[in-house]
Design a protein around this motif. Structure first.
Motif, mmCIF file in Angstrom:
data_model
loop_
_atom_site.group_PDB
_atom_site.id
_atom_site.type_symbol
_atom_site.label_atom_id
_atom_site.label_comp_id
_atom_site.label_asym_id
_atom_site.label_seq_id
_atom_site.Cartn_x
_atom_site.Cartn_y
_atom_site.Cartn_z
ATOM 1 N N MET A 248 0.839 -1.212 0.000
ATOM 2 C CA MET A 248 0.000 0.000 0.000
ATOM 3 C C MET A 248 0.867 1.253 0.000
ATOM 4 S SD MET A 248 -3.274 -0.991 0.408
ATOM 5 C CE MET A 248 -4.197 0.109 1.439
ATOM 6 N N PHE A 251 3.440 1.220 -3.681
ATOM 7 C CA PHE A 251 2.899 1.228 -5.044
ATOM 8 C C PHE A 251 1.833 2.298 -5.187
ATOM 9 C CE2 PHE A 251 4.420 -3.184 -4.554
ATOM 10 C CZ PHE A 251 5.333 -3.196 -5.588
ATOM 11 N N ARG A 252 1.834 2.868 -6.386
ATOM 12 C CA ARG A 252 0.842 3.926 -6.628
ATOM 13 C C ARG A 252 -0.563 3.362 -6.610
ATOM 14 N NH1 ARG A 252 3.947 7.133 -11.379
ATOM 15 N NH2 ARG A 252 4.890 8.738 -10.094
ATOM 16 N N ASN A 253 -0.713 2.240 -7.221
ATOM 17 C CA ASN A 253 -2.039 1.615 -7.213
ATOM 18 C C ASN A 253 -1.892 0.170 -6.742
ATOM 19 O OD1 ASN A 253 -4.598 0.756 -7.528
ATOM 20 N ND2 ASN A 253 -4.833 1.451 -9.647
ATOM 21 N N PRO A 254 -2.042 -0.029 -5.442
ATOM 22 C CA PRO A 254 -1.808 -1.376 -4.876
ATOM 23 C C PRO A 254 -2.776 -2.410 -5.429
ATOM 24 C CG PRO A 254 -1.983 0.284 -3.159
ATOM 25 C CD PRO A 254 -2.421 0.928 -4.402
ATOM 26 N N ASN A 255 -3.884 -1.919 -6.000
ATOM 27 C CA ASN A 255 -4.867 -2.885 -6.524
ATOM 28 C C ASN A 255 -4.378 -3.569 -7.791
ATOM 29 O OD1 ASN A 255 -6.755 -2.091 -4.506
ATOM 30 N ND2 ASN A 255 -7.167 -0.251 -5.706
ATOM 31 N N HIS B 100 4.460 12.948 -6.255
ATOM 32 C CA HIS B 100 4.726 11.946 -7.287
ATOM 33 C C HIS B 100 4.401 10.538 -6.831
ATOM 34 C CE1 HIS B 100 8.348 10.872 -5.085
ATOM 35 N NE2 HIS B 100 8.469 12.169 -4.873
ATOM 36 N N GLU B 101 4.164 10.359 -5.553
ATOM 37 C CA GLU B 101 3.802 9.027 -5.065
ATOM 38 C C GLU B 101 2.279 8.878 -4.954
ATOM 39 O OE1 GLU B 101 5.732 6.344 -4.371
ATOM 40 O OE2 GLU B 101 7.368 7.493 -5.248
ATOM 41 N N SER B 102 1.555 9.766 -5.533
ATOM 42 C CA SER B 102 0.077 9.768 -5.528
ATOM 43 C C SER B 102 -0.501 10.164 -4.180
ATOM 44 C CB SER B 102 -0.521 8.403 -5.907
ATOM 45 O OG SER B 102 0.042 7.896 -7.036
ATOM 46 N N LYS B 118 -3.568 8.205 -0.458
ATOM 47 C CA LYS B 118 -3.093 7.982 -1.824
ATOM 48 C C LYS B 118 -4.282 8.122 -2.770
ATOM 49 C CE LYS B 118 0.336 5.149 -2.326
ATOM 50 N NZ LYS B 118 1.203 3.980 -2.446
ATOM 51 N N ASN B 119 -4.150 8.972 -3.730
ATOM 52 C CA ASN B 119 -5.221 9.161 -4.724
ATOM 53 C C ASN B 119 -4.862 8.361 -5.972
ATOM 54 O OD1 ASN B 119 -7.115 9.981 -6.550
ATOM 55 N ND2 ASN B 119 -7.078 12.125 -5.921
ATOM 56 N N ILE B 120 -5.577 7.287 -6.112
ATOM 57 C CA ILE B 120 -5.239 6.353 -7.194
ATOM 58 C C ILE B 120 -5.598 6.909 -8.564
ATOM 59 C CG2 ILE B 120 -5.776 4.054 -8.085
ATOM 60 C CD1 ILE B 120 -6.098 3.222 -5.144
ATOM 61 N N ASN B 123 -2.879 8.326 -11.099
ATOM 62 C CA ASN B 123 -1.691 7.549 -11.480
ATOM 63 C C ASN B 123 -1.316 7.709 -12.936
ATOM 64 O OD1 ASN B 123 -1.318 6.662 -8.974
ATOM 65 N ND2 ASN B 123 -2.200 4.630 -9.254
ATOM 66 N N GLN B 127 2.254 8.922 -14.190
ATOM 67 C CA GLN B 127 3.123 8.058 -14.992
ATOM 68 C C GLN B 127 3.334 8.619 -16.391
ATOM 69 O OE1 GLN B 127 1.196 4.267 -14.679
ATOM 70 N NE2 GLN B 127 1.535 4.259 -12.483
#
Lengths: 465, 603
Positions: A248, A251-255, B100-102, B118-120, B123, B127
């Motif tokens: 979590m 990673f930017r998107n753990p999903n 930069h890590e969201s 964290k705002n997914i 991304n 990126q």
């Protein structure tokens, strides 16, 4: 036939009108499905008490020696240590110039003058030292590394002299600076300092004579207590960070992270979009995170890299203890710097345990971003559960041990107090030891034997040559 | 109003036109509305997005210096917070500054809890996969536009600005415009409907009027006219209708006239006519048919009930047929009717009716019978003397009679008498034939009837005396002259007087009289007190070879043609002849002759 067609057309017209009206009535503009969780809380793995607000706190010298006209005391990371570091941080270096102090000057400085010697256990690049000081004064480029910072002077109008000492290049860069309330600071340091320590330069006889000091060399003094030094033996309950939490965090998107088993109990988690991966060794409970998608050709100054590292660690309270910068190793192949941070407990660096590699240090690589992050997923909470009385060997015991090993001080870089860690029944036990750093950078640990009589060596062989 | 009535009302052309027009208008407005609102929404959407983009772009220019790599610190986060607070942003929008890590490092006050999360969603922007991200989400019943824009420093993406803007205001504006358009649509539809009703009425009212007029025309009234209000198609239709009505009126008048004439013809035809439909029910007949059939005919009456036939007519007939029906009348009279059945066929040879023509052929039949009877009589009359002559001549030839001269003389006398009789007969027949063929050359001249009558009296006075019959001659003095052939009149008188003498017994009386009639004719009457003639024979007494008592007549030497010749002569002179008789009392035959200088005596 045509009439039937007309009737059908009329019916179609009416039906189409009604259907169209209903469709328009019940239709609404499109929108994206909002069921996906957009926000993810980042698990906070450490305690916010360990948060480093500024770089100088992270890059602070772990040991401060208070010299007071021949009297020497040690201040380990603590509140007083922090105060002194803060004062030094705010000192603005001026008039930098390289000097070559005479032996008499050294002798006078050590035996007759008062001052504060900030010692790094490993040399640190000048760039890091720059960050330690708030001012913008440029440290000469010739000085690559700094081992010690010596602050002394009468403190008239709070102006002091500061020597930046590099043991490797045997250079001293002198500067002046203003430190507010220097005298009272010095007095506070004296009060906060440990019991008096004996200076050892060439032999087991304490003290420093002018004649002993070789001209144009920088004396390296070892400070040891006359008597055994009372230091508690600590036991902590080990806590483990869940690898899912690290997912979590990292990673930017753990999903959208894929888990792959590399070998027995070794896994790699990859986020393909961002070229990030996390290797996790379940047996050793350590992890290495790499962000290969952000490699940059231009490296940043150490200060900025440290800032990046600190910001990165702050996001998830990654400082699970009091970590201080131990060393900076440059990977010349990648033009990257490996920053290794040492865990300090009760002001003393922790080493080991051997079965949990990486427990005592956190390694981070940063350029524009943190590109590598290596650490153990075990950590100890901030408070000790069990505290037992223990001791560090006295100076005599230290020298006896060295003598037994046919060693003398000239073979040794540093001796400073530390804790050697061991695990037992999911508990972390910290035994106070003298950390002996040999000239070849190897280290050994000298501790009071289990019987309490005499000392014993652990770690590197006493004769590392 | 019940549903059927509603259906009838809306089934009219007027309402169909209105409904179709309104529906077309509605559909058109809907399509226009959909397109308009689609474009309006797109425009608003683009404007909204552009606005967010501008804000994000401006904001990133400001915050990028606080997010340069290696400069992250709490202080900088606070500075970014301050920037967000001071930056002239739409306060209804939520703005997040994301590293930069969201991770959300700063946000507007409304979403402080998001900090550190964290705002997914961002991304893809972080990126570098997308230049920016625009999404619309539904949250708490409202739509929000999410806009993410990268924060770049030295060309490298170091974070992102994520904006969440409520779109209620935009949609409210669209709804307001929508309401206006709907109101305008409704108003225009109402107005258009009203106008369409008027327009439809202008079209349908003349049609209605024409329809009513057609209905009235169907009832037989062609006098009314449709009002022509315009010169357009409807007006032309009305004019054409009036023209049609006029033509129909004329055609019907002609038809009525024709019908009248036809009816007149039918009525006055000597033949009876009956027309039936294909089922044999009477649809047309004339009076003559009733007279001939001697019964009253009714419309729709079955033809088989009318005709006195033993076998009914099997309908439908496909070919013309004839039949004869004999009707027995009173007093032993009869009538023979010839009925001609003519089927009325369509082009497809389908029988749609039947026409019966009834012809009274009684006279023809009678004539035919008379002809046959005449031939038979002539044959008989000729054969009888010939047979007598032959038999007597054979007797003479055998020689027996010749041995007795008295007998032979009597035989020859008889033979001579029979030959004379045959000669008379042939003479009479030839005379009759000439009279019939109008071949007799009459040498008409003005004659004093008195003279003629006296001559005739003189000729028969002797015979009367011989037979013991008293003869009287009664002639008025002021008889006008007649225009006649002396010889023919003589023969006429001879025929009548000879009959009178012949059938008057001894002691009887024969009277020849003449008188001037008021109509200018001279009437001559020959009366006797003879045996008389039965009444039933009076009608046929002037027929050729008609005898009341054939045997006696023949015995008396009559040819049976005398009265017929007398009748022909009288009629050939423009006069007439008739007989009055009473059985056993006597007979009077009167004939008239036209005066040479007709004088009509006025009463």
């Amino acid at each position: 036939m045509i009439e039937h067609m007309k009737s059908l057309a009329l019916v179609f017209l009416v039906t189409a009108s009604i259907i169209q009206t209903l469709l328009l009535w019940y239709s609404s503009p499109s929108y994206q499905d909002n069921r996906i969780t957009a926000f993810e809380d980042i698990p906070q793995i450490g305690h916010k008490d360990f948060k480093k607000h500024e770089i100088h706190e992270l890059a602070a010298p772990p040991e401060i020696l208070v010299h007071s006209k021949g009297k020497h005391q040690r201040i380990l990371p603590s509140e007083a240590h922090q105060t002194l570091v803060e004062k030094l941080h705010h000192a603005q270096l001026e008039n930098l110039n390289e000097i070559t102090p005479s032996s008499a000057r050294w002798e006078r400085l050590i035996n007759k003058e008062s001052g504060l010697e900030f010692r790094f256990h490993h040399e640190l690049p000048t760039g890091v030292i720059k960050g330690f000081f708030k001012g913008k004064e440029t440290i000469p480029e010739e000085i690559e590394n700094i081992n010690r910072i010596w602050v002394f002077g009468e403190g008239d109008q709070n102006r002091v002299t500061i020597w930046l000492i590099s043991d490797r290049t045997q250079t001293v860069t002198q500067a002046t600076a203003l430190i507010q309330d220097y005298k009272s600071l010095l007095n506070s340091a004296k009060q906060a300092g440990s019991t008096a320590l004996l200076p050892f330069y060439k032999g087991e006889k304490p003290g420093l004579k002018k004649e002993d000091i070789t001209e144009e060399t920088i004396p390296r003094i070892t400070y040891l207590p006359k008597k055994r030094l009372k230091v508690p033996h600590l036991t902590y309950k080990l806590e483990q960070i869940k690898v899912e939490h690290m997912k979590m965090i990292l990673f930017r998107n753990p999903n959208y992270v894929k888990k792959t088993e590399l070998s027995d109990q070794s896994f790699i988690y990859t986020e393909l979009e961002s070229l990030r991966n996390l290797r996790y060794d379940e047996k050793k409970k350590n992890m290495i995170y790499k962000n290969t998608g952000t490699e940059s050709e231009t490296s940043l100054p150490h200060v900025k890299e440290l800032n990046t590292i600190n910001a990165f660690m702050d996001r998830h309270n990654g400082w699970t203890g009091n970590y201080l910068l131990q060393s900076v190793e440059q990977d010349k192949n990648n033009n990257l710097n490996n920053y290794r941070f040492q865990l300090y407990v009760e002001g003393m660096p922790v080493f080991g345990p051997d079965n949990l590699p990486g427990f005592d240090t956190i390694r981070l690589v940063a350029s524009q971003r943190v590109t590598e992050y290596e650490r153990s997923l075990f950590f100890s909470p901030s408070r000790s559960e069990i505290k037992k009385p223990d001791y560090l060997p006295s100076a005599e015991e230290v020298f006896d041990s060295l003598k037994k090993q046919n060693l003398n001080l000239s073979d040794i870089q540093q001796i400073y107090p530390g804790y050697q860690a061991a695990t037992e029944k999911k508990q972390l036990k910290l035994k106070p030891v003298w950390v002996v750093i040999f000239d070849n950078e190897k280290q050994g640990f000298l501790e009071i034997s289990d019987t309490g009589r005499g000392t014993q060596w652990t770690g590197a062989k006493p004769n590392p040559s | 109003m019940n549903p059927v009535k509603w259906f009838k009302v809306f089934n009219s052309v007027q309402w169909k036109m209105v409904i179709i027009y309104v529906l077309l208008l509605l559909i058109a407005m809907q399509l226009i509305g959909v397109y308009f609102f689609q474009k309006l929404e797109d425009t608003f959407y683009a404007s909204f997005e552009n606005d967010l983009k501008k804000q994000a772009k401006t904001l990133q220019e400001v915050v990028k210096y606080n997010m340069a790599p290696g400069t992250e610190s709490d202080k900088q986060k606070r500075e970014i917070d301050e920037i967000l607070e001071k930056f002239p942003l739409d306060k209804s929008n939520t703005v997040q500054i994301i590293d930069h890590e969201s991770i959300v490092i700063a946000t507007t006050n409304s979403e402080n809890s998001r900090k550190g999360q964290k705002n997914i969603r961002v991304n893809n922007v972080l990126q570098g996969n997308k230049e920016s991200i625009t999404e619309v989400i539904q949250k708490a019943g409202n739509r929000y536009m999410l806009y993410t824009y990268p924060i770049k420093h030295d060309g490298e993406i170091i974070g992102a600005i994520h904006m969440e803007a409520p779109m209620q205001e935009m949609y409210r504006t669209i709804r307001d415009i929508n309401k206006i358009l709907i109101k305008v649509t409704v108003a225009s539809m109402v107005g258009a409907s009203f106008l369409m009703i008027i327009l439809a009425r202008t079209i349908t009212n003349p049609i209605k009027e024409i329809t009513e007029q057609a209905t009235i025309m169907a009832e037989g009234n062609f006098d009314r006219k449709v009002t022509v209000k315009s010169d357009d198609e409807i007006g032309k239709l009305a004019s054409s209708f009036n023209h049609l009505a006029q033509h129909l009126r004329n055609a019907l008048s002609q038809n009525e006239a024709e019908k009248g004439r036809l009816q007149s013809v039918l009525t006055n035809m000597s033949d009876g006519v009956i027309a039936t439909d294909r089922k044999g029910r009477v649809i047309v007949f004339n009076r003559r048919a009733e007279e001939m059939l001697n019964k009253t005919i009714h419309h729709k009456e079955d033809i088989n009930d009318i005709l006195p036939r033993s076998h009914p007519i099997i309908l439908p007939l496909t070919e013309e047929r004839e039949t004869f029906v004999e009707l027995d009348l009173e007093d032993d009279a009869f009538t023979i009717i010839k009925i001609t059945f003519t089927p009325v066929l369509r082009a497809s040879r389908e029988t749609i009716g039947l026409i019966l023509v009834l012809q009274d052929v009684t006279e023809e039949e009678k004539l035919d019978r008379q002809r046959k009877e005449f031939v038979a009589n002539v044959s008989h009359e000729l054969r009888t003397p010939l047979t007598t002559i032959k038999s007597y001549l054979e007797a003479l030839d055998e020689g027996g009679a010749m041995e007795e001269p008295e007998l032979a003389s009597r035989f020859l006398q008889v033979t001579r008498q029979e030959a004379e009789r045959m000669t008379r007969l042939i003479h009479d027949l030839l005379q009759l034939s000439r009279l019939d063929a109008k071949n007799v050359q009459f040498h008409k001249q003005a004659l004093q009837p008195k003279e003629i009558l006296q001559n005739a009296g003189d000729r028969f006075a002797f015979q009367c005396r011989q037979k013991g019959i008293r003869f009287q001659l009664s002639i008025e003095d002021n008889l006008s002259r007649i225009y006649a052939d002396r010889d023919q009149i003589h023969q006429l008188l001879d025929n009548l007087l000879s009959n009178a003498v012949k059938y008057t017994p001894e002691g009887g009386c024969v009277t020849l009289s003449a008188q001037q009639k008021r109509d200018g004719f001279v009437e001559v009457a020959v009366s006797d007190t003879g045996i008389g003639i039965p009444k039933k024979d009076l009608e046929r007494i002037f027929e050729r070879f008609y005898r009341v008592d054939k045997a006696r007549s023949r015995l008396m030497g009559g040819t049976g043609l005398g009265l017929s010749i007398a009748k022909e002569i009288a009629e050939a002179h423009g006069g007439s002849i008739h007989m009055e008789s009473e059985l056993e009392k006597g007979t009077t035959v009167r004939f008239t002759l036209p005066s040479c200088e007709p004088e009509v005596n006025q009463p």
